[in-house]
Scaffold this active site. Structure first.
Site, PDB file in Angstrom:
ATOM      1  N   GLU A 107     -26.467 -13.901  17.052  1.00 32.75           N
ATOM      2  CA  GLU A 107     -25.634 -14.041  18.509  1.00 32.75           C
ATOM      3  C   GLU A 107     -25.902 -12.982  19.334  1.00 32.75           C
ATOM      4  OE1 GLU A 107     -21.756 -15.313  16.381  1.00 32.75           O
ATOM      5  OE2 GLU A 107     -21.227 -13.376  16.765  1.00 32.75           O
ATOM      6  N   GLU A 143     -23.556 -20.885  11.597  1.00 29.96           N
ATOM      7  CA  GLU A 143     -22.389 -20.570  11.266  1.00 29.96           C
ATOM      8  C   GLU A 143     -20.888 -21.130  12.165  1.00 29.96           C
ATOM      9  OE1 GLU A 143     -21.340 -16.252  12.915  1.00 29.96           O
ATOM     10  OE2 GLU A 143     -22.913 -15.947  12.323  1.00 29.96           O
TER      11      GLU A 143
HETATM   12  C1  BG6 Z   1     -19.625 -13.872  13.764  1.00 26.66           C
HETATM   13  C2  BG6 Z   1     -20.885 -13.566  14.125  1.00 26.66           C
HETATM   14  O1  BG6 Z   1     -19.234 -13.583  15.154  1.00 26.66           O
HETATM   15  O2  BG6 Z   1     -18.728 -14.732  13.420  1.00 26.66           O
HETATM   16  C3  BG6 Z   1     -20.195 -12.587  12.589  1.00 26.66           C
HETATM   17  O3  BG6 Z   1     -22.752 -13.948  13.354  1.00 26.66           O
HETATM   18  C4  BG6 Z   1     -18.614 -12.758  11.705  1.00 26.66           C
HETATM   19  O4  BG6 Z   1     -20.877 -11.601  11.995  1.00 26.66           O
HETATM   20  C5  BG6 Z   1     -18.298 -13.959  12.509  1.00 26.66           C
HETATM   21  O5  BG6 Z   1     -18.320 -12.424  10.899  1.00 26.66           O
HETATM   22  C6  BG6 Z   1     -16.530 -14.752  12.521  1.00 26.66           C
HETATM   23  O6  BG6 Z   1     -16.200 -13.355  12.643  1.00 26.66           O
HETATM   24  P1  BG6 Z   1     -15.065 -12.641  11.994  1.00 26.66           P
HETATM   25  O7  BG6 Z   1     -14.247 -11.662  12.873  1.00 26.66           O
HETATM   26  O8  BG6 Z   1     -13.811 -13.308  11.411  1.00 26.66           O
HETATM   27  O9  BG6 Z   1     -15.833 -12.271  10.665  1.00 26.66           O
END
Ligand code: BG6
Length: 476
Positions: A182, A374
């Site tokens: 990211e 993701e």
């Molecule tokens: C992304 C990241 O921004 O979102 C992860 O690459 C992160 O590392 C994921 O965990 C979800 O965000 P959060 O804050 O719910 O863990």
């Protein structure tokens, strides 16, 4: 009706990151990293944003990354669970400071290499393809303290040495690589994103874009090295994705959304197209940024990535007045709250069609294969009286997003695979909570770090296993 059309060689799996899963923060010779300094609790945001310098650990704070979910010791059990779900790909990251504890050494820590070899060999044992991020929100702390992290050009040398070590040490085990997780998030969360801390009165925009330039150079060089070490290597960039919708059809709102899109996509434009886009000049001029470039940088940037990976949690909204109240955090990127979509318990929008829109936008723009690395729903899971976790809300979220992915494939988009986020519960990056869970597997650990770390399959575990077994056809 939605059609799901997943290719036979589509990679199905899940994703973790070293700093949110491994723990073992001082084991095996590992050095301290940025994320090891980010506490749970009231100071968290100030430290993450680089507003509060935190170069020493405090006895009165809890640091969730130190033990995380103990993947460092549980990796065999965890990978076996992934294999049971039928994963053909597992995304994780390498903790840079396990291989180079300080970051500026000339030779790597062999214990760190041995650990990751063991992890990747374990994946291979089950026919699981590792997808490896070189830098996922962790920079060796020594590089921050001594060099100022990515604001300093010397980071290019340190990073490319580390990258070469990875490509050589794991050659034959790993062929899919991502350089920076990211990359656009460094604009919003500079310490966790890129190890940046700011001095009083400093021009933060200048520092951030200069640091990003150094990351882009490092990323292009790493891509070149990966291809030299083994032409079969495939390297991707990684965007915190989610299109900005105009809040209304007022031309000023449409223009604001376009500007936000460009801010988001600028670095990916460089990594995927090999040069700064034309709008960069006016963006830098408006922000008063003067990038310091070295001779040869433009040539280096021509080494583009093989594929475009991205995360997608939610779409975003922009208007000419972004301070009009009614904001929501869509993955630390400021957004107006979209009245047409539901939000999660953490206020993140739920917009499956937005995924199809995002994928179409990315493919129209780059014409390179996409990889959704993701996606998921952070939610509280409460075990029932039998101790089972019936996470139908998570299944509903994933089902609709997988459908949208299938629709985008039917639109003609080549999508290499899907790794849903936090396939095993892990520490949330934004809040440091364990209670914000994404996994198919429950981990017994709470926000204060208490619990047995025991793993338990949720209802979604069996559902996802069926999705994979049916190659995305059975989403019921
Ligand atoms: C992304 C990241 O921004 O979102 C992860 O690459 C992160 O590392 C994921 O965990 C979800 O965000 P959060 O804050 O719910 O863990």
């Amino acid at each position: 009706m939605s059609v799901t059309r997943f290719p036979q060689d589509f990679l199905w799996g899940g994703a973790l990151a070293a700093n949110q899963a491994e723990g073992g923060y001082r084991e095996g010779g590992k050095g301290l990293t940025t994320v090891d300094m980010i506490p749970h609790g009231p100071s968290r945001m100030a430290v993450k944003l680089g507003q509060e310098k935190r170069f020493t650990l405090r006895g009165d704070e809890y640091y969730p990354s130190h033990d995380a979910i103990g993947f460092y010791h549980h990796y065999q059990e965890d990978i076996a669970l992934m294999a049971e779900m039928g994963f053909s790909v597992f995304r994780t990251s390498i903790a840079w400071s396990r291989l180079y504890p300080k970051g500026d050494e000339l030779t790597p820590n062999q214990e760190g290499i041995a650990f990751y070899r063991a992890v990747f060999e374990e994946c291979r044992k089950y026919g699981i393809e590792p997808l490896v991020t070189l830098c996922h929100f962790d920079v060796p702390l020594h590089l921050v303290v001594e060099y100022g992290s990515w604001r300093n050009r010397q980071m290019v040398e340190f990073f490319t040495r580390y990258a070469r070590t990875c490509f050589e040490a794991f050659d034959g085990l790993v062929k899919y690589w991502l350089t920076f997780n990211e990359i656009n998030i460094m604009l919003h969360s500079p310490f966790s994103g890129a190890g940046l801390v700011f001095e009083e009165g400093e021009d933060q925009e200048q520092v951030k874009y200069q640091a990003a330039h150094h990351e882009l150079i490092a990323s292009a060089l790493a891509t070149r090295i990966a291809h030299e070490v083994n032409p079969r290597n495939q390297v991707g960039c990684m965007l915190a994705g989610g299109n900005f919708y105009p809040y209304s059809c007022k031309p000023e709102d449409v223009w604001a959304a376009l500007q936000k899109e460009r801010e988001n996509l600028l670095f990916i434009d460089v990594q995927a197209r090999g040069a700064y886009p034309s709008y960069a000049a006016s963006l830098f001029r408006d922000k008063g940024i003067a990038l310091v470039k070295e001779a040869g940088d433009d040539e280096i940037l021509k080494h583009t990535v093989d594929f475009v990976s991205f995360s997608y949690y939610a779409s975003r909204c922009a208007s000419a007045d972004m301070n009009a109240g009614n904001t929501s955090a869509a993955n630390v990127v400021k957004s107006l709250r979209n009245p047409h979509i539901e939000v999660s318990e953490w206020g993140w929008g739920i917009d499956p069609l937005g995924l199809r829109i995002t994928m179409n936008t990315l493919y129209d723009r780059y014409q390179k294969p996409l990889f959704l690395v993701e996606n998921g729903l952070g939610a509280v899971d409460v075990p029932n009286e039998q101790g089972e976790i019936e996470d139908d809300y998570r299944i509903a979220y994933l089902r609709e997003h997988i459908r949208a992915m299938g629709d985008a494939i039917a639109d003609g988009i080549p999508l290499m695979g899907y790794t849903s986020w936090g396939c095993i519960d892990l520490v949330a990056a934004s809040t440091g909570e364990m209670s914000k869970r994404y996994g198919f597997v429950y981990v017994d650990r709470d926000d204060a770090g208490k619990g047995t770390l025991a793993r338990r399959r949720k209802k979604s575990f069996w559902w996802y296993r069926q999705v994979i077994a049916s190659k995305g056809e059975d989403l019921a």
